[in-house]
Design a protein around this motif. Sequence first.
Motif, PDB file in Angstrom:
ATOM      1  N   LEU A   1       8.435 -10.528  -8.213  1.00  0.00           N
ATOM      2  CA  LEU A   1       6.999 -10.278  -8.052  1.00  0.00           C
ATOM      3  C   LEU A   1       6.811  -8.811  -7.661  1.00  0.00           C
ATOM      4  O   LEU A   1       6.343  -8.485  -6.576  1.00  0.00           O
ATOM      5  N   ASP A   2       7.188  -7.918  -8.567  1.00  0.00           N
ATOM      6  CA  ASP A   2       7.193  -6.486  -8.280  1.00  0.00           C
ATOM      7  C   ASP A   2       5.810  -5.953  -7.889  1.00  0.00           C
ATOM      8  O   ASP A   2       5.700  -5.001  -7.116  1.00  0.00           O
ATOM      9  N   PHE A   3       4.763  -6.570  -8.418  1.00  0.00           N
ATOM     10  CA  PHE A   3       3.425  -6.057  -8.150  1.00  0.00           C
ATOM     11  C   PHE A   3       3.067  -6.125  -6.673  1.00  0.00           C
ATOM     12  O   PHE A   3       2.274  -5.311  -6.180  1.00  0.00           O
TER      13      PHE A   3
ATOM     14  N   LEU B   1       1.211  -3.123  -4.529  1.00  0.00           N
ATOM     15  CA  LEU B   1      -0.219  -3.279  -4.276  1.00  0.00           C
ATOM     16  C   LEU B   1      -0.576  -3.828  -2.895  1.00  0.00           C
ATOM     17  O   LEU B   1      -1.698  -3.623  -2.424  1.00  0.00           O
ATOM     18  N   PHE B   2       0.348  -4.539  -2.263  1.00  0.00           N
ATOM     19  CA  PHE B   2       0.029  -5.198  -0.999  1.00  0.00           C
ATOM     20  C   PHE B   2       0.476  -4.353   0.189  1.00  0.00           C
ATOM     21  O   PHE B   2       1.477  -3.649   0.116  1.00  0.00           O
TER      22      PHE B   2
ATOM     23  N   SER C   1       1.922  -4.394   3.927  1.00  0.00           N
ATOM     24  CA  SER C   1       2.627  -5.181   4.932  1.00  0.00           C
ATOM     25  C   SER C   1       3.837  -4.394   5.398  1.00  0.00           C
ATOM     26  O   SER C   1       4.485  -3.716   4.589  1.00  0.00           O
ATOM     27  N   SER C   2       4.165  -4.501   6.678  1.00  0.00           N
ATOM     28  CA  SER C   2       5.360  -3.810   7.163  1.00  0.00           C
ATOM     29  C   SER C   2       6.632  -4.392   6.549  1.00  0.00           C
ATOM     30  O   SER C   2       7.656  -3.714   6.484  1.00  0.00           O
ATOM     31  N   LEU C   3       6.584  -5.625   6.046  1.00  0.00           N
ATOM     32  CA  LEU C   3       7.740  -6.200   5.376  1.00  0.00           C
ATOM     33  C   LEU C   3       8.073  -5.462   4.093  1.00  0.00           C
ATOM     34  O   LEU C   3       9.199  -5.520   3.604  1.00  0.00           O
ATOM     35  N   LEU C   4       7.097  -4.733   3.567  1.00  0.00           N
ATOM     36  CA  LEU C   4       7.269  -4.036   2.296  1.00  0.00           C
ATOM     37  C   LEU C   4       7.399  -2.528   2.476  1.00  0.00           C
ATOM     38  O   LEU C   4       7.463  -1.800   1.494  1.00  0.00           O
ATOM     39  N   SER C   5       7.472  -2.074   3.725  1.00  0.00           N
ATOM     40  CA  SER C   5       7.369  -0.644   3.994  1.00  0.00           C
ATOM     41  C   SER C   5       8.610  -0.020   4.593  1.00  0.00           C
ATOM     42  O   SER C   5       8.561   1.083   5.107  1.00  0.00           O
ATOM     43  N   GLY C   6       9.735  -0.711   4.564  1.00  0.00           N
ATOM     44  CA  GLY C   6      10.955  -0.160   5.121  1.00  0.00           C
ATOM     45  C   GLY C   6      11.236  -0.692   6.516  1.00  0.00           C
ATOM     46  O   GLY C   6      10.327  -1.085   7.248  1.00  0.00           O
ATOM     47  N   ALA C   7      12.507  -0.718   6.888  1.00  0.00           N
ATOM     48  CA  ALA C   7      12.935  -1.328   8.152  1.00  0.00           C
ATOM     49  C   ALA C   7      12.280  -0.696   9.374  1.00  0.00           C
ATOM     50  O   ALA C   7      11.988  -1.377  10.357  1.00  0.00           O
ATOM     51  N   ASP C   8      12.043   0.602   9.329  1.00  0.00           N
ATOM     52  CA  ASP C   8      11.478   1.283  10.494  1.00  0.00           C
ATOM     53  C   ASP C   8      10.060   0.825  10.814  1.00  0.00           C
ATOM     54  O   ASP C   8       9.560   1.035  11.925  1.00  0.00           O
ATOM     55  N   ALA C   9       9.394   0.203   9.841  1.00  0.00           N
ATOM     56  CA  ALA C   9       8.009  -0.245  10.047  1.00  0.00           C
ATOM     57  C   ALA C   9       7.932  -1.614  10.721  1.00  0.00           C
ATOM     58  O   ALA C   9       6.854  -2.025  11.159  1.00  0.00           O
ATOM     59  N   ILE C  10       9.057  -2.321  10.833  1.00  0.00           N
ATOM     60  CA  ILE C  10       9.039  -3.674  11.378  1.00  0.00           C
ATOM     61  C   ILE C  10       8.893  -3.627  12.902  1.00  0.00           C
ATOM     62  O   ILE C  10       9.695  -3.014  13.596  1.00  0.00           O
TER      63      ILE C  10
ATOM     64  N   PHE D   1      -1.648 -13.454   1.453  1.00  0.00           N
ATOM     65  CA  PHE D   1      -1.677 -14.623   0.570  1.00  0.00           C
ATOM     66  C   PHE D   1      -0.347 -14.862  -0.147  1.00  0.00           C
ATOM     67  O   PHE D   1      -0.302 -15.458  -1.216  1.00  0.00           O
ATOM     68  N   ARG D   2       0.725 -14.468   0.469  1.00  0.00           N
ATOM     69  CA  ARG D   2       2.051 -14.627  -0.135  1.00  0.00           C
ATOM     70  C   ARG D   2       2.335 -16.082  -0.523  1.00  0.00           C
ATOM     71  O   ARG D   2       2.745 -16.371  -1.651  1.00  0.00           O
TER      72      ARG D   2
END
Length: 217
Positions: free
Chosen positions: A61-63, A67-68, A70-79, A96-97
């Motif tokens: 689900l590359d999109f 497009l979304f 979330s810190s889960l999608l922004s690299g480890a340092d963002a968690i 809405f995952r």
Amino acid sequence: MKDSVIILSGGMDSTTLLYDMKERIALAVSFDYGSNHNWREIAFARLHCQRLGIRHIVIKLDFMHGLFKSSLLSGADAIPEGYYEDENMRSTVVPFRNGIMLSIAAGIAESEGLKYVMMANHGGDHAIYPDCRPEFVTAMSAATKAGTYPGIEILAPYTNITKTDIAHRGKQLGIDYAETWSCYKGGERHCGKCGTCVERREALRDAGIEDKTEYEV
């Protein structure tokens, strides 16, 4: 009777559900949506399906990564670190995952001649994840039932129990939780400090399970 598709991340909860309901599961679906830890989770999902002889597919689900927010999608340092109840943990929500994944899984279930889609949300998720709450599961199941010819339903048997309860069930089933992944940072070892690591440690401790997870701290 094999009547179900399961959404399998490779974490503690969905792996427990996989073993708990193995007699009913015809297909396990993992989603690669570009999170920090997808690659760690999916490897374990594949391992357990091979062990149980359950067909397993991975859907990209590359999109979502593009497009979304979330810190889960922004690299480890963002968690963020802390407990799920902490306000800063809301950054880990991927909008809405579960709705997206359940919709895809429902379409697959109908195409495969199956009747149910299983998900392993639990009571501890309710604090910050709207798409894990009972009212969401009820509404989403009503939508998939109304929107498919066979009336696909969502089964979420852990919705109102705790992660410790799930760990107790896993202990009964003989699951080695070292062969699951939780950490949102997705490094070589669990960080031990993010919300899901904290929850994992406490659940294993409270269920009386030796924690063989390798933690950074």
